[in-house]
Design a protein around this motif. Structure first.
Motif, PDB file in Angstrom:
ATOM      1  N   UNK A  90       0.987  -1.244   0.051  1.00 32.52           N
ATOM      2  CA  UNK A  90      -0.180  -0.014  -0.039  1.00 32.52           C
ATOM      3  C   UNK A  90       0.944   1.137  -0.111  1.00 32.52           C
ATOM      4  N   UNK A  91       0.852   2.140  -1.063  1.00 34.11           N
ATOM      5  CA  UNK A  91       1.716   3.326  -0.955  1.00 34.11           C
ATOM      6  C   UNK A  91       1.496   4.012   0.153  1.00 34.11           C
ATOM      7  N   UNK A  92       2.449   5.024   0.321  1.00 37.03           N
ATOM      8  CA  UNK A  92       2.279   6.055   1.353  1.00 37.03           C
ATOM      9  C   UNK A  92       1.908   5.796   2.894  1.00 37.03           C
ATOM     10  N   UNK A  93       2.171   4.606   3.286  1.00 37.49           N
ATOM     11  CA  UNK A  93       1.893   4.067   4.474  1.00 37.49           C
ATOM     12  C   UNK A  93       3.193   4.758   5.482  1.00 37.49           C
ATOM     13  N   UNK A  94       2.707   5.684   6.265  1.00 31.17           N
ATOM     14  CA  UNK A  94       3.694   6.428   7.303  1.00 31.17           C
ATOM     15  C   UNK A  94       4.633   5.490   8.112  1.00 31.17           C
ATOM     16  N   UNK A  95       5.754   5.594   8.359  1.00 28.53           N
ATOM     17  CA  UNK A  95       6.686   5.057   9.300  1.00 28.53           C
ATOM     18  C   UNK A  95       6.707   3.649   9.111  1.00 28.53           C
ATOM     19  N   UNK A 188       5.277  -4.954   9.825  1.00 28.92           N
ATOM     20  CA  UNK A 188       5.043  -3.973   8.582  1.00 28.92           C
ATOM     21  C   UNK A 188       4.506  -4.460   7.661  1.00 28.92           C
ATOM     22  N   UNK A 189       4.552  -5.953   7.241  1.00 31.92           N
ATOM     23  CA  UNK A 189       3.833  -6.256   6.026  1.00 31.92           C
ATOM     24  C   UNK A 189       2.384  -6.474   6.170  1.00 31.92           C
ATOM     25  N   UNK A 190       1.825  -6.820   7.579  1.00 34.23           N
ATOM     26  CA  UNK A 190       0.547  -6.913   8.037  1.00 34.23           C
ATOM     27  C   UNK A 190       0.018  -5.484   8.016  1.00 34.23           C
ATOM     28  N   UNK A 191       0.895  -4.553   8.651  1.00 36.51           N
ATOM     29  CA  UNK A 191       0.246  -3.252   8.760  1.00 36.51           C
ATOM     30  C   UNK A 191      -0.119  -2.661   7.469  1.00 36.51           C
ATOM     31  N   UNK A 192       0.977  -2.923   6.329  1.00 42.16           N
ATOM     32  CA  UNK A 192       0.577  -2.251   4.858  1.00 42.16           C
ATOM     33  C   UNK A 192      -0.727  -3.077   4.457  1.00 42.16           C
ATOM     34  N   UNK A 205      -6.342   4.309  10.359  1.00 38.10           N
ATOM     35  CA  UNK A 205      -6.403   5.303  11.341  1.00 38.10           C
ATOM     36  C   UNK A 205      -5.632   4.911  12.408  1.00 38.10           C
ATOM     37  N   UNK A 206      -4.958   3.825  12.357  1.00 40.98           N
ATOM     38  CA  UNK A 206      -3.956   3.666  13.674  1.00 40.98           C
ATOM     39  C   UNK A 206      -2.543   3.739  12.946  1.00 40.98           C
ATOM     40  N   UNK A 207      -1.886   4.669  13.777  1.00 46.72           N
ATOM     41  CA  UNK A 207      -0.621   4.949  13.395  1.00 46.72           C
ATOM     42  C   UNK A 207       0.280   3.780  13.830  1.00 46.72           C
ATOM     43  N   UNK A 208       1.291   3.236  13.046  1.00 47.04           N
ATOM     44  CA  UNK A 208       2.348   2.245  13.325  1.00 47.04           C
ATOM     45  C   UNK A 208       2.878   2.259  14.759  1.00 47.04           C
ATOM     46  N   UNK A 209       3.283   3.567  15.173  1.00 49.27           N
ATOM     47  CA  UNK A 209       3.948   3.405  16.526  1.00 49.27           C
ATOM     48  C   UNK A 209       2.868   3.239  17.605  1.00 49.27           C
TER      49      UNK A 209
END
Length: 465
Positions: A90-95, A188-192, A205-209
């Motif tokens: 997914x492009x532009x996923x922060x952090x 990171x893979x699952x977050x994307x 809507x949940x930031x990775x940090x």
């Protein structure tokens, strides 16, 4: 004179054209959804369901206004791009560092506390589609899920997991989908992948940090399993028996309290008022399901009836249904015995809700893949074809009951909607009769039908009054 007539005629024509333009502009300008009350939301999309009840986990007006800006429209024929591969970037996923695509093949197993193996994903048997020649899934559906192989907790020969294949639900049911998430699920893979899906259905809507910091406290096998203490309870039983208790008025005068308490586990949700109603609803609570929003709404709405906080006992586990970052922030505060650091619950003390003895091992949180799977395969409402698809989800009670279906061997359901629901008040604790309501974020007609089908298939035992 002629020139004067022409001037008057020209001026009149200009006024007419201006009036027509203003009229057309007003007709084409939609009303802002943030100005429309919840009842209007309902009538726009559920006119034929006006007599159906709602649960205690309705979105409040502020939350609907917050989410209304993210609504998307959907063609009635679902003629949109097909669902991408699960682990596509997914492009532009922060952090989060970008990772290459991965296919749906098992990765090397990971173990913690000697429990389970994890695979990247699983895609169950495809569901029948109305148009096999066209696109079968819009991109927001995401009918591909993580798979996690955990050793069975029982050798029950008559359990749901063994019988479901022989029923109409066999093709829908995924045996190895994780019901709850814990720290090893956050990568990171699952977050994307999951950040594509909003609300309860993903990490959108949940930031990775925030996600990593919160989930780092859910790091034991107790957080990975719904029934984490079964080995201490099993005694002489080979099958796990669970009672799932809703708050419906059908329980008033039922005298089902002792029967409910006789189960190994007792699940409750939202405004579960017990004191004074033990004879009908029992007194034990082993698993309490809620979202931060439904918890706050219950404490505000049912305080006069006696609801002050969730049930508290040594055996009680608290299962968050994460609508957005409010849930992760409250859970982190509860795990660390600190105040909520930010958001709508900023500076709230979680111990006032869960008691001084709450610990990280008592906390669980539903996996977004599991909730999206329930929506896609068990409660796929027509609301998903409207602009309200981002707030539609199974009710909190429905998630709780279907979670029990995926973790227990035998399930008895009490206080859930039955076809004669109009005979009963909204809740068993109502002093006077209150008709039930219905809103757009759940489809209770579909849930009512599902409970009947599961009961008929022998997968649950539904109390019918």
């Amino acid at each position: 004179m002629v020139r004067s007539r022409k001037l008057v005629l020209g001026f009149g024509t200009a006024l007419c054209l201006l009036g027509i333009y203003v009229l057309c502009f007003n007709q084409e300008t939609p009303l802002s959804s943030s100005k429309v009350p919840m009842k209007t939301f309902y009538h726009l999309t559920h006119k034929h369901n006006s007599d159906l009840p709602d649960s205690e986990d309705l979105l409040d007006q502020e939350e609907i206004n917050d989410q209304s800006n993210t609504f998307s429209t959907l063609d009635s024929k679902l003629s949109v791009e097909p669902e991408p591969k699960e682990d596509s970037i997914v492009p532009n996923v922060p952090d989060v560092p970008k990772v290459p695509d991965s296919s749906d093949v098992p990765k090397s197993s990971s173990k913690s506390d000697g429990v389970g193996k994890t695979r990247t994903s699983t895609k169950g048997p495809p569901l029948p589609q109305p148009n096999a020649d066209g696109p079968t899934e819009p991109s927001y559906i995401g009918d591909t899920y993580m798979s996690e192989i955990l050793p069975p907790q029982t050798n029950c020969t008559d359990g749901i997991q063994r019988r479901v294949a022989e029923t109409e639900f066999g093709r829908r049911f995924l045996k190895y989908i994780p019901v709850v998430q814990w720290h090893q699920h956050v990568t990171p893979e699952r977050y994307q992948r999951l950040s594509k899906y909003p609300g309860t259905h993903g990490w959108g809507g949940i930031d990775y940090k925030t996600l990593v910091e919160t989930m780092s406290f859910l790091n034991s096998s107790a957080n990975q399993q719904m029934l984490d203490d079964w080995k201490d309870r099993r005694i002489k039983s080979e099958c796990i028996r669970c009672a799932v208790v809703g708050n419906g008025g059908i329980l008033k005068g039922s005298n089902k309290g002792k029967e409910i308490d006789s189960h190994h586990y007792v699940f409750r949700t939202n405004g579960a008022i017990i004191k004074g109603f033990e004879q009908d609803v029992g007194s034990r609570t082993t698993h309490y399901t809620f979202s931060t929003n439904t918890l706050m709404n219950s404490m505000r709405t049912y305080s006069g009836a006696g609801y002050k906080s969730p049930p508290k006992s040594d055996e009680t586990r608290y299962i968050f249904l994460p609508d957005h970052d409010r849930d992760y922030l409250l859970m982190k505060a509860a795990a660390t015995h600190t105040k909520v650091e930010r958001g709508r619950e900023k500076n709230k003390d979680p111990l006032m809700y869960f008691g001084e003895d709450v610990s990280a091992k008592k906390l669980k949180i539903y996996h977004p893949d599991f909730v999206r799977y329930l929506r896609n395969r068990f409660l796929r409402s027509h609301t998903m074809q409207t602009k309200f698809m981002n707030i539609y989800r199974p009710s909190t009670g429905a998630v709780m009951l279907l979670a029990a279906l995926h973790t227990c061997d035998q399930v008895s359901a009490y206080g859930f909607m039955t076809p004669d629901f109009k005979k009963y008040s909204d809740h068993y604790f109502d002093n006077v009769y209150h008709p039930v309501g219905f809103f757009v974020n759940h489809d209770f007609r579909m849930e009512l039908s599902l409970w009947q089908q599961l009961h008929k298939a022998g997968l649950i035992k539904l109390y019918m009054g």
